[in-house]
Design a protein around this motif. Structure first.
Motif, mmCIF file in Angstrom:
data_model
loop_
_atom_site.group_PDB
_atom_site.id
_atom_site.type_symbol
_atom_site.label_atom_id
_atom_site.label_comp_id
_atom_site.label_asym_id
_atom_site.label_seq_id
_atom_site.Cartn_x
_atom_site.Cartn_y
_atom_site.Cartn_z
ATOM 1 N N UNK A 9 0.915 -1.063 0.087
ATOM 2 C CA UNK A 9 0.011 -0.003 -0.146
ATOM 3 C C UNK A 9 1.037 1.373 -0.052
ATOM 4 N N UNK A 10 0.615 2.301 -0.855
ATOM 5 C CA UNK A 10 0.913 3.476 -0.869
ATOM 6 C C UNK A 10 2.440 3.494 -0.826
ATOM 7 N N UNK A 11 3.497 2.639 -1.874
ATOM 8 C CA UNK A 11 4.570 2.421 -2.066
ATOM 9 C C UNK A 11 4.912 2.871 -3.306
ATOM 10 N N UNK A 12 6.259 3.274 -3.489
ATOM 11 C CA UNK A 12 6.837 3.806 -4.789
ATOM 12 C C UNK A 12 8.263 3.597 -5.337
ATOM 13 N N UNK A 13 8.376 2.700 -6.106
ATOM 14 C CA UNK A 13 9.917 2.532 -6.724
ATOM 15 C C UNK A 13 10.139 3.467 -7.875
ATOM 16 N N UNK A 14 10.803 4.640 -7.735
ATOM 17 C CA UNK A 14 10.608 5.652 -8.788
ATOM 18 C C UNK A 14 11.939 5.797 -9.317
ATOM 19 N N UNK A 15 11.953 5.590 -10.703
ATOM 20 C CA UNK A 15 13.163 5.779 -11.699
ATOM 21 C C UNK A 15 12.926 7.322 -12.171
ATOM 22 N N UNK A 32 -3.126 -1.546 -5.524
ATOM 23 C CA UNK A 32 -3.141 -0.444 -6.637
ATOM 24 C C UNK A 32 -2.418 0.605 -6.352
ATOM 25 N N UNK A 33 -1.881 0.895 -5.126
ATOM 26 C CA UNK A 33 -1.009 1.985 -4.809
ATOM 27 C C UNK A 33 0.495 1.620 -4.583
ATOM 28 N N UNK A 34 0.636 0.448 -5.185
ATOM 29 C CA UNK A 34 2.153 -0.034 -5.039
ATOM 30 C C UNK A 34 2.625 0.260 -6.371
ATOM 31 N N UNK A 35 3.464 1.194 -6.695
ATOM 32 C CA UNK A 35 3.873 1.525 -8.088
ATOM 33 C C UNK A 35 5.253 1.533 -8.536
ATOM 34 N N UNK A 36 5.807 1.046 -9.942
ATOM 35 C CA UNK A 36 6.880 1.194 -10.315
ATOM 36 C C UNK A 36 6.908 2.303 -11.342
ATOM 37 N N UNK A 37 7.444 3.460 -11.175
ATOM 38 C CA UNK A 37 7.131 4.509 -12.089
ATOM 39 C C UNK A 37 8.435 5.210 -12.516
ATOM 40 N N UNK A 63 -1.776 -7.945 -7.871
ATOM 41 C CA UNK A 63 -2.877 -8.261 -6.602
ATOM 42 C C UNK A 63 -3.570 -7.132 -5.977
ATOM 43 N N UNK A 64 -4.772 -7.226 -5.629
ATOM 44 C CA UNK A 64 -5.573 -6.179 -4.748
ATOM 45 C C UNK A 64 -5.560 -4.952 -5.678
ATOM 46 N N UNK A 65 -5.968 -5.233 -6.851
ATOM 47 C CA UNK A 65 -6.348 -3.702 -7.755
ATOM 48 C C UNK A 65 -5.256 -3.433 -8.521
ATOM 49 N N UNK A 66 -4.030 -3.970 -8.300
ATOM 50 C CA UNK A 66 -2.946 -3.759 -9.435
ATOM 51 C C UNK A 66 -3.268 -3.512 -10.666
#
Length: 334
Positions: A9-15, A32-37, A63-66
């Motif tokens: 939840x609410x996690x971000x791997x940002x490049x 849905x709020x765990x992102x690779x961006x 999972x869960x709305x990703x």
């Protein structure tokens, strides 16, 4: 992307920039709020738009709305799971090109420990399959593989690899018919369907089925219903409630059934004693292979032939036919 990366939840791997085109490790998008961006768009999985390859041994797990949307083709030699490891559901993998599956694709969780709570969806412009695809929803939510091209998994009209559909699951093609089964198709439930877009409430993409090829298998379970519009030639294996005791399945052939290998109807009084009738109907029957039929004290296993007695020539029985408890090979006359 290498190693194992899991985002909740609410996690971000940002490049700063660029795209991940190859997954060579394990990536779990647990929410849905765990992102690779990339830095240009940190509100979606923007660094995965260029994903082209899930390598052998790698795993992509939504999972869960990703939500992932690729910009082109995706080749899977590893494992792709879309709500296969969590019951919440709601995840989507949208492929703006062809999905080529050479190993394992799992969509939904079925009626198991974590029954699907919201739809699990994979969209692709086209589908090629030499691996295994399992699709299983729940009474609450559908598991869907939506293919935007004519029916087929590599060649139009031909189903290849292994495809298994459970409760409330749908493999939908934009149009066309499957005329040849060259792999394994398991219809594990009355609501597990292979359809074209014009009728997604039945096995409409199987109406044109003409051939079960050598080495292929058609397996109907737990009330699955298939109706062909013409002759069906079986050089492989057809099972109608032969691998599950629930029963209730029907294969209705709108022409002649020619069996050159193995047809099994019903499960008999064994571990999975038949709970409801297992039925094959056909206008005529030719047999040079083996037909095994076995019902139970509760339910009949039936092969109903709409022509005079005979399995190729009127009055002549050919091949091998074995009838067990509460089983019936019925001819119209003769």
């Amino acid at each position: 992307l290498t190693g194992t990366i899991s985002l909740g939840v609410n996690s971000l791997l940002k490049f700063t920039s660029g795209q991940i085109d190859t997954l060579a490790g394990t990536l779990v998008l647990g929410n849905a709020t765990g992102l690779v961006a990339d830095a240009a768009d940190t509100t979606s999985n923007s660094a995965l738009h260029g994903l082209e390859t899930v390598a052998a041994g790698a795993r992509l797990d939504l999972r869960q709305g990703a939500q992932i949307a690729t910009a082109g083709d995706l080749a899977n030699a590893g494992e792709i799971d879309v709500d296969a490891n969590s019951g919440a559901g709601g995840s989507t993998l949208a492929i703006a090109g062809a999905l080529t599956n050479a190993n394992l694709l799992r969509i939904g969780t079925g009626n198991g420990f974590d029954a699907l709570g919201a739809p699990a969806t994979v969209n692709a412009d086209a589908l090629a399959n030499t691996g295994t695809i399992t699709i299983a929803g729940s009474t609450a939510a559908q598991a869907l593989l939506d293919v935007g091209s004519a029916a087929g998994t590599g060649m139009a009209g031909t189903l290849t690899g292994t495809i298994s559909l459970g409760t409330n699951s749908l493999l939908k093609f934009a149009s066309g018919q499957i005329d040849t089964l060259a792999g394994t198709l398991v219809l594990g439930n009355a609501t597990g369907l292979v359809a074209d877009a014009s009728d997604a409430t039945s096995n409409s993409a199987l109406h044109g089925l003409e051939t079960v090829a050598a080495g292929a298998r058609l397996d109907l379970r737990q009330g699955a219903q298939v109706a062909t519009s013409g002759d069906l030639a079986n050089a492989g294996e057809i099972d109608v409630d032969a691998n599950d005791g629930a029963g209730g399945s029907t294969l209705a052939i709108g022409g002649t059934l020619t069996n050159a290998n193995l047809l099994r109807i019903g499960s008999g009084n064994g571990f999975g004693a038949l709970g409801a009738p297992a039925t094959v109907t056909t206008d005529a029957l030719g047999n040079t292979g083996t037909i095994n039929m076995a019902g139970s004290t509760a339910a009949l296993a039936l092969l109903d032939v709409g022509s005079a007695a005979g399995t190729g020539t009127a009055g002549t029985l050919t091949g091998t036919i074995s009838l067990g408890v509460n089983s019936l090979l019925k001819f119209t006359s003769g």
